[in-house]
Write a protein that holds these residues in place. Structure first.
Motif, mmCIF file in Angstrom:
data_model
loop_
_atom_site.group_PDB
_atom_site.id
_atom_site.type_symbol
_atom_site.label_atom_id
_atom_site.label_comp_id
_atom_site.label_asym_id
_atom_site.label_seq_id
_atom_site.Cartn_x
_atom_site.Cartn_y
_atom_site.Cartn_z
ATOM 1 N N UNK A 1 0.860 -1.192 0.000
ATOM 2 C CA UNK A 1 0.000 0.000 0.000
ATOM 3 C C UNK A 1 0.890 1.234 0.000
ATOM 4 N N UNK A 2 0.814 2.008 -1.087
ATOM 5 C CA UNK A 2 1.647 3.198 -1.171
ATOM 6 C C UNK A 2 1.128 4.242 -0.208
ATOM 7 N N UNK A 3 2.053 5.004 0.343
ATOM 8 C CA UNK A 3 1.665 6.097 1.203
ATOM 9 C C UNK A 3 1.331 7.311 0.360
ATOM 10 N N UNK A 4 1.458 8.480 0.946
ATOM 11 C CA UNK A 4 1.219 9.727 0.242
ATOM 12 C C UNK A 4 2.422 10.007 -0.669
ATOM 13 N N UNK A 5 2.164 10.213 -1.936
ATOM 14 C CA UNK A 5 3.254 10.472 -2.874
ATOM 15 C C UNK A 5 3.127 11.873 -3.441
ATOM 16 N N UNK A 6 4.273 12.537 -3.562
ATOM 17 C CA UNK A 6 4.311 13.892 -4.085
ATOM 18 C C UNK A 6 5.307 13.985 -5.226
ATOM 19 N N UNK A 7 4.980 14.826 -6.188
ATOM 20 C CA UNK A 7 5.906 15.068 -7.295
ATOM 21 C C UNK A 7 5.838 16.526 -7.731
ATOM 22 N N UNK A 8 6.960 17.073 -8.218
ATOM 23 C CA UNK A 8 8.285 16.449 -8.215
ATOM 24 C C UNK A 8 8.922 16.511 -6.830
ATOM 25 N N UNK A 9 10.100 15.946 -6.690
ATOM 26 C CA UNK A 9 10.819 15.975 -5.423
ATOM 27 C C UNK A 9 11.441 17.346 -5.207
ATOM 28 N N UNK A 10 12.066 17.845 -6.256
ATOM 29 C CA UNK A 10 12.700 19.156 -6.197
ATOM 30 C C UNK A 10 12.296 19.963 -7.425
ATOM 31 N N UNK A 11 12.309 21.288 -7.239
ATOM 32 C CA UNK A 11 11.898 22.167 -8.326
ATOM 33 C C UNK A 11 12.611 23.496 -8.169
ATOM 34 N N UNK A 12 13.122 24.012 -9.271
ATOM 35 C CA UNK A 12 13.750 25.331 -9.243
ATOM 36 C C UNK A 12 13.015 26.224 -10.234
ATOM 37 N N UNK A 13 12.571 27.371 -9.739
ATOM 38 C CA UNK A 13 11.853 28.336 -10.565
ATOM 39 C C UNK A 13 12.456 29.719 -10.360
ATOM 40 N N UNK A 14 12.081 30.651 -11.219
ATOM 41 C CA UNK A 14 12.501 32.032 -11.047
ATOM 42 C C UNK A 14 11.306 32.892 -10.645
ATOM 43 N N UNK A 15 11.617 34.024 -10.080
ATOM 44 C CA UNK A 15 10.557 34.938 -9.632
ATOM 45 C C UNK A 15 9.574 35.248 -10.770
ATOM 46 N N UNK A 16 8.298 35.303 -10.422
ATOM 47 C CA UNK A 16 7.273 35.626 -11.400
ATOM 48 C C UNK A 16 6.689 34.418 -12.109
ATOM 49 N N UNK A 17 7.397 33.301 -12.068
ATOM 50 C CA UNK A 17 6.880 32.101 -12.730
ATOM 51 C C UNK A 17 5.746 31.477 -11.924
ATOM 52 N N UNK A 18 5.145 30.468 -12.543
ATOM 53 C CA UNK A 18 4.069 29.719 -11.912
ATOM 54 C C UNK A 18 4.536 28.277 -11.720
ATOM 55 N N UNK A 19 4.002 27.611 -10.687
ATOM 56 C CA UNK A 19 4.410 26.234 -10.415
ATOM 57 C C UNK A 19 3.194 25.405 -10.020
ATOM 58 N N UNK A 102 -3.155 12.770 10.184
ATOM 59 C CA UNK A 102 -2.785 13.166 8.830
ATOM 60 C C UNK A 102 -1.476 12.473 8.466
ATOM 61 N N UNK A 103 -1.470 11.842 7.334
ATOM 62 C CA UNK A 103 -0.294 11.130 6.832
ATOM 63 C C UNK A 103 0.382 12.014 5.794
ATOM 64 N N UNK A 104 1.665 12.262 6.014
ATOM 65 C CA UNK A 104 2.392 13.216 5.187
ATOM 66 C C UNK A 104 3.231 12.526 4.124
ATOM 67 N N UNK A 105 3.335 13.197 2.986
ATOM 68 C CA UNK A 105 4.293 12.790 1.971
ATOM 69 C C UNK A 105 5.663 13.360 2.290
#
Lengths: 113, 117
Positions: A1-19, A102-105
């Motif tokens: 049974x998979x737990x809580x999964x999140x993606x992506x693991x890491x992310x780099x953005x610049x100011x003004x962008x959207x994510x 609450x189960x955390x990713x």
């Protein structure tokens, strides 16, 4: 049974962008909450989704928005990124009718340059 | 407004010794209290909760917590610390409100536990 999964693991953005960050809850869980954890701080509640609607919201600006899909997965969107948005974003899921656990990713580390 | 405070940024303990990580709370109404642990580059893991009942709550990995209403405290304890217990520990209280608005958790700033061999 998979737990809580999140993606992506890491992310780099610049100011003004959207994510967009994604979260799949633990099997059998229908409620998803999002938290922002700045470096050296405890997590802060952003909002919670249940039955595809935002049920509760913390003290975050409208730049932060979300969505929950029929399969209970969820997205967190942040527009017009600021340097201060750099943080670990945590998703947590709760089983039906029980918000007390609450189960955390593992989180998504967002860096805004 | 609901809040928790963790007065210690760091707690240092020798392996085999008992450990205590402190937490005090401020709530309106009955408190719903929680302890979570966070290892490096990991999400939070649930340790234990107090909703009602016995003041001594037993949780995962040998941890327990004592609810003290008169002192508004919910300290985390373990009789014998392990090096592997070294991590960041967060106390949390459930948010106030009614019905669906009670779903959020309000966290303290965290306490870093360091257990030395």
């Amino acid at each position: 049974d998979a737990g809580v999964t999140q993606s992506p693991t890491h992310l780099i953005k610049t100011r003004g962008q959207q994510v967009t960050l994604r979260c799949s809850p633990k099997s059998g869980h229908d409620t998803v909450s999002w938290y922002q954890q700045a470096l050296g701080q405890g997590p802060q509640f952003i909002f919670q989704y249940y039955e595809e609607e935002e049920r509760q919201r913390g003290n975050f600006p409208d730049r932060f928005s979300g969505h929950q899909f029929p399969n209970y997965s969820s997205e967190l969107n942040v527009n017009a990124l600021l340097l201060g948005d750099s943080a670990l974003y945590l998703c947590a899921s709760s089983p039906q009718g029980d918000w007390n656990i609450q189960y955390f990713g593992a989180g998504t580390r967002l860096s805004v340059l | 407004a609901q809040s928790v405070a963790q007065p210690e940024d760091q707690v240092n303990v020798a392996e085999g010794n008992p450990l205590t990580v402190k937490c005090t709370y401020s709530v309106s109404g009955n408190p719903y209290l929680f302890w979570y642990v966070q290892y490096p580059n990991r999400g939070l893991q649930f340790l234990l909760k107090y909703i009602t009942g016995d003041n001594l709550v037993k949780g995962s990995y040998g941890f327990e917590a004592e609810f003290n209403k008169s002192q508004t405290s919910f300290h985390l304890k373990k009789p014998s610390a392990l090096v592997s217990d070294s991590a960041l520990y967060f106390c949390a209280v459930r948010g106030g409100g009614y019905g669906g608005s009670q779903g959020n958790l309000i966290f303290g700033k965290g306490t870093k536990l360091s257990v030395k061999p």
